[in-house]
Design a protein around this motif. Structure first.
Motif, PDB file in Angstrom:
ATOM      1  N   SER A 121       0.795  -1.242   0.000  1.00 31.04           N
ATOM      2  CA  SER A 121       0.000   0.000   0.000  1.00 31.04           C
ATOM      3  C   SER A 121       0.822   1.284   0.000  1.00 31.04           C
ATOM      4  O   SER A 121       0.245   2.368  -0.082  1.00 31.04           O
ATOM      5  CB  SER A 121      -1.046   0.030   1.119  1.00 31.04           C
ATOM      6  OG  SER A 121      -2.089  -0.870   0.826  1.00 31.04           O
ATOM      7  N   ALA A 122       2.136   1.197   0.093  1.00 29.74           N
ATOM      8  CA  ALA A 122       2.951   2.404  -0.062  1.00 29.74           C
ATOM      9  C   ALA A 122       2.992   2.725  -1.553  1.00 29.74           C
ATOM     10  O   ALA A 122       2.776   1.858  -2.388  1.00 29.74           O
ATOM     11  CB  ALA A 122       4.362   2.176   0.482  1.00 29.74           C
ATOM     12  N   GLY A 123       3.263   3.933  -1.879  1.00 31.77           N
ATOM     13  CA  GLY A 123       3.349   4.291  -3.293  1.00 31.77           C
ATOM     14  C   GLY A 123       2.001   4.648  -3.881  1.00 31.77           C
ATOM     15  O   GLY A 123       1.291   5.499  -3.351  1.00 31.77           O
ATOM     16  N   VAL A 124       1.617   3.974  -4.953  1.00 34.21           N
ATOM     17  CA  VAL A 124       0.424   4.349  -5.717  1.00 34.21           C
ATOM     18  C   VAL A 124      -0.862   4.275  -4.884  1.00 34.21           C
ATOM     19  O   VAL A 124      -1.820   4.986  -5.169  1.00 34.21           O
ATOM     20  CB  VAL A 124       0.313   3.521  -7.019  1.00 34.21           C
ATOM     21  CG1 VAL A 124      -0.080   2.083  -6.734  1.00 34.21           C
ATOM     22  CG2 VAL A 124      -0.641   4.170  -7.990  1.00 34.21           C
ATOM     23  N   TYR A 125      -0.892   3.459  -3.834  1.00 35.59           N
ATOM     24  CA  TYR A 125      -2.089   3.375  -2.988  1.00 35.59           C
ATOM     25  C   TYR A 125      -2.109   4.460  -1.913  1.00 35.59           C
ATOM     26  O   TYR A 125      -3.019   4.517  -1.107  1.00 35.59           O
ATOM     27  CB  TYR A 125      -2.216   1.991  -2.378  1.00 35.59           C
ATOM     28  CG  TYR A 125      -2.943   0.992  -3.270  1.00 35.59           C
ATOM     29  CD1 TYR A 125      -3.080   1.198  -4.640  1.00 35.59           C
ATOM     30  CD2 TYR A 125      -3.488  -0.165  -2.743  1.00 35.59           C
ATOM     31  CE1 TYR A 125      -3.737   0.289  -5.451  1.00 35.59           C
ATOM     32  CE2 TYR A 125      -4.161  -1.079  -3.548  1.00 35.59           C
ATOM     33  CZ  TYR A 125      -4.278  -0.843  -4.903  1.00 35.59           C
ATOM     34  OH  TYR A 125      -4.942  -1.744  -5.699  1.00 35.59           O
ATOM     35  N   GLY A 126      -1.088   5.315  -1.890  1.00 38.50           N
ATOM     36  CA  GLY A 126      -1.135   6.540  -1.115  1.00 38.50           C
ATOM     37  C   GLY A 126      -0.763   6.499   0.344  1.00 38.50           C
ATOM     38  O   GLY A 126      -0.829   7.515   1.027  1.00 38.50           O
ATOM     39  N   TRP A 127      -0.361   5.362   0.846  1.00 38.04           N
ATOM     40  CA  TRP A 127       0.040   5.283   2.248  1.00 38.04           C
ATOM     41  C   TRP A 127       1.477   5.774   2.388  1.00 38.04           C
ATOM     42  O   TRP A 127       2.345   5.426   1.583  1.00 38.04           O
ATOM     43  CB  TRP A 127      -0.083   3.858   2.767  1.00 38.04           C
ATOM     44  CG  TRP A 127      -1.492   3.447   3.040  1.00 38.04           C
ATOM     45  CD1 TRP A 127      -2.451   3.129   2.127  1.00 38.04           C
ATOM     46  CD2 TRP A 127      -2.101   3.312   4.310  1.00 38.04           C
ATOM     47  NE1 TRP A 127      -3.609   2.792   2.748  1.00 38.04           N
ATOM     48  CE2 TRP A 127      -3.435   2.895   4.095  1.00 38.04           C
ATOM     49  CE3 TRP A 127      -1.661   3.492   5.618  1.00 38.04           C
ATOM     50  CZ2 TRP A 127      -4.325   2.665   5.141  1.00 38.04           C
ATOM     51  CZ3 TRP A 127      -2.536   3.253   6.657  1.00 38.04           C
ATOM     52  CH2 TRP A 127      -3.852   2.851   6.420  1.00 38.04           C
ATOM     53  N   ASP A 128       1.744   6.546   3.403  1.00 37.83           N
ATOM     54  CA  ASP A 128       3.087   7.036   3.694  1.00 37.83           C
ATOM     55  C   ASP A 128       3.986   5.858   4.074  1.00 37.83           C
ATOM     56  O   ASP A 128       3.578   4.973   4.837  1.00 37.83           O
ATOM     57  CB  ASP A 128       3.017   8.047   4.844  1.00 37.83           C
ATOM     58  CG  ASP A 128       4.380   8.597   5.169  1.00 37.83           C
ATOM     59  OD1 ASP A 128       4.863   9.448   4.410  1.00 37.83           O
ATOM     60  OD2 ASP A 128       4.963   8.150   6.187  1.00 37.83           O
ATOM     61  N   ALA A 129       5.198   5.854   3.547  1.00 37.76           N
ATOM     62  CA  ALA A 129       6.124   4.745   3.791  1.00 37.76           C
ATOM     63  C   ALA A 129       6.376   4.522   5.276  1.00 37.76           C
ATOM     64  O   ALA A 129       6.441   3.368   5.736  1.00 37.76           O
ATOM     65  CB  ALA A 129       7.441   4.996   3.069  1.00 37.76           C
ATOM     66  N   SER A 130       6.485   5.583   6.067  1.00 39.78           N
ATOM     67  CA  SER A 130       6.750   5.389   7.493  1.00 39.78           C
ATOM     68  C   SER A 130       5.542   4.788   8.204  1.00 39.78           C
ATOM     69  O   SER A 130       5.702   3.981   9.127  1.00 39.78           O
ATOM     70  CB  SER A 130       7.187   6.695   8.154  1.00 39.78           C
ATOM     71  OG  SER A 130       6.184   7.676   8.025  1.00 39.78           O
ATOM     72  N   ASP A 131       4.332   5.125   7.771  1.00 43.66           N
ATOM     73  CA  ASP A 131       3.136   4.506   8.355  1.00 43.66           C
ATOM     74  C   ASP A 131       3.060   3.025   7.996  1.00 43.66           C
ATOM     75  O   ASP A 131       2.773   2.183   8.842  1.00 43.66           O
ATOM     76  CB  ASP A 131       1.862   5.212   7.879  1.00 43.66           C
ATOM     77  CG  ASP A 131       1.710   6.611   8.449  1.00 43.66           C
ATOM     78  OD1 ASP A 131       2.339   6.917   9.488  1.00 43.66           O
ATOM     79  OD2 ASP A 131       0.958   7.404   7.845  1.00 43.66           O
ATOM     80  N   VAL A 132       3.316   2.723   6.723  1.00 45.03           N
ATOM     81  CA  VAL A 132       3.306   1.315   6.300  1.00 45.03           C
ATOM     82  C   VAL A 132       4.350   0.532   7.089  1.00 45.03           C
ATOM     83  O   VAL A 132       4.069  -0.561   7.594  1.00 45.03           O
ATOM     84  CB  VAL A 132       3.567   1.182   4.781  1.00 45.03           C
ATOM     85  CG1 VAL A 132       3.758  -0.283   4.388  1.00 45.03           C
ATOM     86  CG2 VAL A 132       2.422   1.798   3.984  1.00 45.03           C
ATOM     87  N   ALA A 133       5.539   1.079   7.216  1.00 43.14           N
ATOM     88  CA  ALA A 133       6.616   0.386   7.927  1.00 43.14           C
ATOM     89  C   ALA A 133       6.231   0.126   9.377  1.00 43.14           C
ATOM     90  O   ALA A 133       6.382  -0.994   9.881  1.00 43.14           O
ATOM     91  CB  ALA A 133       7.903   1.203   7.850  1.00 43.14           C
ATOM     92  N   ARG A 134       5.732   1.143  10.059  1.00 44.75           N
ATOM     93  CA  ARG A 134       5.359   0.997  11.469  1.00 44.75           C
ATOM     94  C   ARG A 134       4.266  -0.055  11.641  1.00 44.75           C
ATOM     95  O   ARG A 134       4.357  -0.931  12.503  1.00 44.75           O
ATOM     96  CB  ARG A 134       4.897   2.355  12.000  1.00 44.75           C
ATOM     97  CG  ARG A 134       4.506   2.358  13.459  1.00 44.75           C
ATOM     98  CD  ARG A 134       4.052   3.737  13.915  1.00 44.75           C
ATOM     99  NE  ARG A 134       3.073   4.358  13.030  1.00 44.75           N
ATOM    100  CZ  ARG A 134       1.763   4.058  13.023  1.00 44.75           C
ATOM    101  NH1 ARG A 134       1.293   3.144  13.825  1.00 44.75           N
ATOM    102  NH2 ARG A 134       0.946   4.682  12.205  1.00 44.75           N
ATOM    103  N   ILE A 135       3.241   0.004  10.797  1.00 41.39           N
ATOM    104  CA  ILE A 135       2.117  -0.938  10.883  1.00 41.39           C
ATOM    105  C   ILE A 135       2.572  -2.349  10.529  1.00 41.39           C
ATOM    106  O   ILE A 135       2.217  -3.322  11.207  1.00 41.39           O
ATOM    107  CB  ILE A 135       0.962  -0.460   9.983  1.00 41.39           C
ATOM    108  CG1 ILE A 135       0.357   0.826  10.567  1.00 41.39           C
ATOM    109  CG2 ILE A 135      -0.093  -1.543   9.808  1.00 41.39           C
ATOM    110  CD1 ILE A 135      -0.547   1.590   9.605  1.00 41.39           C
TER     111      ILE A 135
END
Length: 183
Positions: A121-135
């Motif tokens: 979901s990072a990238g084209v799906y608009g989630w911030d990389a740091s949020d994706v990483a933390r989750i």
């Protein structure tokens, strides 16, 4: 469980299962999904079409996961998960965490000992990389701590294409273990 973050190409990973950041159609797309389908060859698309014809006629629900063979990839299986699209209003961190835990459930059910994930979901799906990483890191740690699949999955590798995303995952892995995946 060993959890690590590396820069690289997920299609070249020599693990039991790689996770595909798929769209709900399972029929290929851009980014990681397109790269995995291209590297796997037509056998992967044929299996995905069969899933759509039989068990998933409406597509793969967001936050869920399903496995196929790996076609021409160096792994045994591809676990497809449909990540939430922030641009479409899918902003619940629990949906994103579910992508990681359900993928591990499916991989463990197959007997996989090693699993490689992209930044779903990072990238084209608009989630911030740091949020994706933390989750993602919290979800994998929580899954491991709960003992789910403890007899099979021994290592999880986040395989990340760019420097910024890799740095976000390294930072998340450096954080002390905390509460729930969506915190």
């Amino acid at each position: 469980m060993l959890i690590e973050a590396v820069r690289g190409d997920i299609t070249a990973e020599r693990v039991d299962a790689i996770v595909n950041a798929a769209n709900s159609s399972l029929l290929g797309g851009g980014g990681v999904d397109g790269a995995i389908h291209a590297a796997a060859g037509p056998a992967l698309l044929a299996e995905c079409r069969e899933l759509r014809r039989t068990t998933l006629p409406g597509g793969l629900p967001v936050g869920e996961a399903v496995a196929t063979g790996a076609g021409g990839l160096p792994c045994r299986w591809v676990v497809h998960t449909a990540g939430p699209n922030r641009h479409a209003g899918q902003t619940d961190p629990a949906l994103l965490a579910s992508c990681f835990t359900r993928s591990l459930d499916v991989a463990a059910g197959l007997g996989a000992r090693s699993v490689a994930f992209p930044a779903v979901s990072a990238g084209v799906y608009g989630w911030d990389a740091s949020d994706v990483a933390r989750i993602a890191v919290a979800a994998v740690r929580g899954w491991s701590a709960a003992g789910v699949g403890a007899s099979s999955v021994r290592s999880v590798r986040f395989v990340l294409f760019g420097h910024t995303v890799h740095a976000a995952f390294v930072a998340a892995l450096d954080e002390p273990v905390s509460g729930r995946a969506g915190d």
